[in-house]
Design an enzyme around this catalytic site. Structure first.
Site, PDB file in Angstrom:
ATOM      1  N   GLY A  52      -0.242   0.226  -5.110  1.00 55.05           N
ATOM      2  CA  GLY A  52      -1.572  -0.345  -4.937  1.00 55.05           C
ATOM      3  C   GLY A  52      -2.544   0.264  -5.912  1.00 55.05           C
ATOM      4  O   GLY A  52      -2.581   1.488  -6.051  1.00 55.05           O
TER       5      GLY A  52
ATOM      6  N   CYS B 228      11.529 -13.821   2.883  1.00 60.96           N
ATOM      7  CA  CYS B 228      10.937 -14.557   1.753  1.00 60.96           C
ATOM      8  C   CYS B 228      12.011 -15.286   0.953  1.00 60.96           C
ATOM      9  O   CYS B 228      11.700 -16.151   0.149  1.00 60.96           O
ATOM     10  CB  CYS B 228      10.089 -13.640   0.873  1.00 60.96           C
ATOM     11  SG  CYS B 228      10.911 -12.137   0.398  1.00 60.96           S
TER      12      CYS B 228
ATOM     13  N   ASN C 267       0.042   0.878   5.989  1.00 60.96           N
ATOM     14  CA  ASN C 267       0.794   0.025   5.073  1.00 60.96           C
ATOM     15  C   ASN C 267       1.516  -1.014   5.919  1.00 60.96           C
ATOM     16  O   ASN C 267       2.283  -0.655   6.810  1.00 60.96           O
ATOM     17  CB  ASN C 267       1.801   0.872   4.280  1.00 60.96           C
ATOM     18  CG  ASN C 267       2.725   0.054   3.385  1.00 60.96           C
ATOM     19  OD1 ASN C 267       3.832   0.480   3.084  1.00 60.96           O
ATOM     20  ND2 ASN C 267       2.293  -1.109   2.956  1.00 60.96           N
ATOM     21  N   GLY C 268       1.254  -2.289   5.635  1.00 60.51           N
ATOM     22  CA  GLY C 268       1.907  -3.340   6.411  1.00 60.51           C
ATOM     23  C   GLY C 268       0.929  -4.452   6.703  1.00 60.51           C
ATOM     24  O   GLY C 268      -0.111  -4.578   6.040  1.00 60.51           O
TER      25      GLY C 268
ATOM     26  N   TYR D  72      12.197  -5.033  -5.920  1.00 61.23           N
ATOM     27  CA  TYR D  72      11.102  -4.962  -6.888  1.00 61.23           C
ATOM     28  C   TYR D  72      10.096  -3.858  -6.614  1.00 61.23           C
ATOM     29  O   TYR D  72       9.616  -3.205  -7.549  1.00 61.23           O
ATOM     30  CB  TYR D  72      10.361  -6.320  -6.884  1.00 61.23           C
ATOM     31  CG  TYR D  72       8.991  -6.271  -7.506  1.00 61.23           C
ATOM     32  CD1 TYR D  72       8.846  -6.141  -8.889  1.00 61.23           C
ATOM     33  CD2 TYR D  72       7.837  -6.332  -6.730  1.00 61.23           C
ATOM     34  CE1 TYR D  72       7.582  -6.078  -9.470  1.00 61.23           C
ATOM     35  CE2 TYR D  72       6.578  -6.272  -7.305  1.00 61.23           C
ATOM     36  CZ  TYR D  72       6.454  -6.148  -8.672  1.00 61.23           C
ATOM     37  OH  TYR D  72       5.220  -6.073  -9.239  1.00 61.23           O
TER      38      TYR D  72
ATOM     39  N   CYS E  88       0.861  -1.168   0.000  1.00 60.34           N
ATOM     40  CA  CYS E  88       0.000   0.000   0.000  1.00 60.34           C
ATOM     41  C   CYS E  88       0.902   1.223   0.000  1.00 60.34           C
ATOM     42  O   CYS E  88       2.088   1.119   0.315  1.00 60.34           O
ATOM     43  CB  CYS E  88      -0.873   0.067   1.251  1.00 60.34           C
ATOM     44  SG  CYS E  88      -2.053  -1.290   1.375  1.00 60.34           S
TER      45      CYS E  88
HETATM   46 FE1  SF4 Z   1       9.971  -7.977   2.505  1.00 63.67          FE
HETATM   47 FE2  SF4 Z   1      10.251 -10.575   2.048  1.00 63.67          FE
HETATM   48 FE3  SF4 Z   1      10.520  -9.596   4.537  1.00 63.67          FE
HETATM   49 FE4  SF4 Z   1       8.146  -9.615   3.359  1.00 63.67          FE
HETATM   50  S1  SF4 Z   1       9.349 -11.425   3.951  1.00 63.67           S
HETATM   51  S2  SF4 Z   1       9.019  -7.950   4.543  1.00 63.67           S
HETATM   52  S3  SF4 Z   1       8.676  -9.240   1.201  1.00 63.67           S
HETATM   53  S4  SF4 Z   1      11.825  -9.184   2.724  1.00 63.67           S
END
Ligand code: SF4
Length: 472
Positions: free
Chosen positions: A28, A446, A102-103, A242, A2
Site C-alpha cells: 500500500g 476471483c 488489512n482486509g 502477485y 494493506c
Molecule cells: Fe484473493 Fe481472489 Fe479470494 Fe480476493 S477473491 S481473497 S484476490 S483469491
C-alpha cells in the site's frame, strides 16, 4: 491491500515499526501511519504517501513507548484521504485504543447503517471503523472479550492489530483470508503481514497466526486464544500469484518458489515457439525463470522497469495517455529485435497494460509475441481486500480467449490452469491428496466465482461492457 506491522516490548518500537512498514510498502502506497504506547498514552502519526517520505527522525522521536503498530494503506473500502489513514485511534470508556486492519468487512455497510440509526457518528468512510464502534458498544470488562464480541458480528476478511495502553492484540478472521505472522526480536514480539519485514529487522519467524486465532501480548506473557467457531481455511491465493513479496513465506510456502513453479507448469501446459523468454517485471520474473528452466528457452530482460515512477493513477489526457505504461516499462531493442518472444506476466485484468506492452515490443522489432499468464483468467472481483476492478472491467469475464488475444494484439495467449496454480502453491513433494487439500484451503474466487463468504451479487453477463468500450 494493506500492510500491518506491530511490536511489543522494545525500546525502539517506533523505529522498528518504520523499518517494518518500509518492507511492506508494496502492500500500500496511499498512506502510512504508526501509533505507539508509552504505557500511559497513545501517540500517533499518519500521513498520505510513502513511508520513507512521510516519516522523519523528528516524527519518530515524537512516538515514544515500547509498543507500536503500523499500517500502510491501499484503499479497497473508503476513499483515499487522510481521515481514512490508519492506525485509527479512539478514546472510549476504557481508555485509548488504536486499530490497524488489512482486509475487507463484507457486511460493513449493513452494520454501519444499523449503528447510525442507533446514533453512532462515523468519522471516516472506512469499513474498519465499524469494528471500532462495535467494540466500544460492548459491556465486557476485558478488552479481549469486547473485541471478540465485536468480531463475531462482522463477516469477511480481517487481519487486525490493536494497541491499548498496556496490550497489543493480533487477530485473524476464521477463514484466514489475509496473512499475519508472528516473530521474535530478542525479548520482544513482532507481528506483520509478511515475513519479509522480519528479515529486514533481523527478527526470527515463529509461526503464522492461525485463522480464527487471537494473540495477546502484554507485560505478563504472549497468549493465544481461539474464540471463534472454526471455519474452513481460505487463504488468498492471489497473495502467492502477485501480491506478496517474493522473499516472503506465506501459508507455509515460499512465495518465490510458488511463482517459479507456476512458470514451470505454464511451460508444460502451454509451450510457445519462441527464441527468448521475457518477464514483465517485477512480479512476472520468478514465473519467467520457471518457464525458461522448464522449456530450455533462454531468459532475457527484454523489458526494463523504472523504479522511480509512482503508480500512474491519473493518466492525464487521451492524447498522452499511452505514455503511462512507457514511464514504467521500456523495451530493450537489442534483446527483442527480430526475436520470437514468449512474454510472461502474472495476471491479466483489464488487458489494457498487456496491449500496450505488446505494441511496445512490436515497435522494438519483436517478430512474434506469445503472451503467457502464470494464473487463470481473472473473471470475478474480490470482496476480501484486494483491489480488483468491477466485473464489467475484467476483460476475461465477458470475452473469449481469442477476442482477448485479438484485442491485446499478441500472436498467442494462454493461461495457467486453476489446478496448475494450486499445484504450484503446494509442497513440491506432495501428491494428489495434498494438492486437493491445498485447493480446498485457498480462496480463488476471483478466478472461479466461488466466494467463500457471500458478498454482493456479481453482474449478469448482459450488463458487461462490450469489448469496443475496453478498446477506448
Ligand atoms: Fe484473493 Fe481472489 Fe479470494 Fe480476493 S477473491 S481473497 S484476490 S483469491
Amino acid at each position: 491491500m494493506c500492510g500491518l506491522f506491530g511490536i511489543y516490548g522494545h525500546d525502539e518500537a517506533a523505529n522498528l515499526a518504520y523499518l517494518g512498514l518500509h518492507a511492506l510498502q508494496h502492500r500500500g502506497q496511499e498512506s502510512a501511519g504508526i501509533t505507539t504506547s508509552d504505557g500511559g498514552r497513545l501517540h500517533r502519526h499518519v500521513a498520505m504517501g510513502l513511508v520513507s517520505e512521510r516519516f522523519s527522525k523528528e516524527t519518530l522521536s515524537g512516538l515514544p513507548g515500547r509498543a507500536a503498530i503500523g499500517h500502510v494503506r491501499y484503499s479497497t473500502s473508503g476513499s483515499s484521504e487522510l481521515r481514512n489513514a490508519q492506525p485509527f485511534v479512539f478514546e472510549y470508556a476504557h481508555g485509548g485504543l488504536a486499530i490497524a486492519h488489512n482486509g475487507n468487512i463484507v457486511n460493513a455497510a449493513e452494520i454501519r447503517s444499523r449503528l447510525e440509526r442507533q446514533g453512532s457518528i462515523f468519522q471516516t468512510s472506512s469499513d474498519t471503523e465499524v469494528i471500532v464502534h462495535l467494540l466500544a458498544q460492548q459491556r465486557e470488562p476485558d478488552l479481549l472479550d469486547r473485541l471478540t464480541a465485536a468480531l463475531r458480528q462482522v463477516q469477511g476478511a480481517y487481519s487486525l492489530l490493536l494497541l491499548s495502553e498496556g496490550k497489543l492484540i493480533a487477530a485473524r478472521d476464521p477463514h484466514g483470508f489475509r496473512p499475519l505472522v508472528l516473530g521474535r526480536l530478542r525479548d520482544s514480539y513482532v507481528f506483520a503481514s509478511e515475513t519479509c519485514c522480519f528479515d529486514l529487522i533481523e527478527a526470527e519467524f515463529i509461526r503464522e497466526i492461525d485463522p480464527g486465532e487471537v494473540v495477546v501480548a502484554d507485560r505478563v506473557a504472549v497468549r493465544s486464544f481461539r474464540p471463534f467457531e472454526p471455519a474452513p481455511p481460505r487463504f488468498c491465493i492471489f497473495e502467492h500469484v502477485y501480491f506478496a513479496r517474493p522473499d516472503s513465506f506465506l501459508n507455509g510456502r515460499s512465495v518465490y518458489r510458488a511463482r517459479e513453479r507456476m512458470g514451470r507448469r505454464l511451460a508444460v501446459e502451454h509451450p510457445a515457439p519462441a527464441d527468448v523468454v521475457v518477464p514483465v517485471p517485477d512480479s512476472g520474473v520468478p514465473a519467467a525463470i520457471g518457464y525458461s528452466r522448464e522449456s530450455g528457452i533462454p531468459l532475457e530482460m527484454g523489458l526494463i522497469r523504472s523504479h522511480y515512477v509512482g503508480r500512474t493513477f491519473i493518466e492525464p489526457q487521451d492524447s498522452i495517455r499511452h505514455f503511462g505504461v512507457r514511464l514504467k516499462l521500456s523495451p530493450v531493442r537489442s534483446v527483442v529485435d527480430g526475436k520470437r518472444l514468449v512474454v510472461i506476466d502474472d495476471s491479466l485484468v483489464r488487458g489494457t497494460t498487456s496491449r500496450k506492452i505488446v505494441t511496445m515490443l512490436r515497435g522494438a522489432g519483436a517478430a512474434e509475441v506469445h503472451l503467457r499468464i502464470s494464473a487463470p483468467p481473472t473473471t470475478h472481483p474480490c470482496y476480501y481486500g484486494i483491489d480488483t476492478p468491477t466485473r464489467e472491467e475484467l476483460i476475461a469475464s465477458s470475452h473469449t480467449g481469442d477476442e482477448i488475444r485479438s484485442y491485446i494484439g499478441c500472436d498467442s495467449l494462454a493461461y495457467l490452469s486453476h489446478e496448475g496454480m494450486v499445484g504450484a502453491t503446494s509442497s513440491p513433494s506432495g501428491g494428489a491428496a495434498e494438492a486437493d487439500r491445498d485447493a480446498a484451503g485457498y480462496c480463488s474466487a476471483c478466478f472461479t466465482g466461488a466466494y467463500p463468504v457471500p458478498a454482493g451479487q456479481p453482474a449478469e453477463a448482459s450488463s458487461l461492457v462490450p469489448l469496443r468500450r475496453l478498446r477506448q
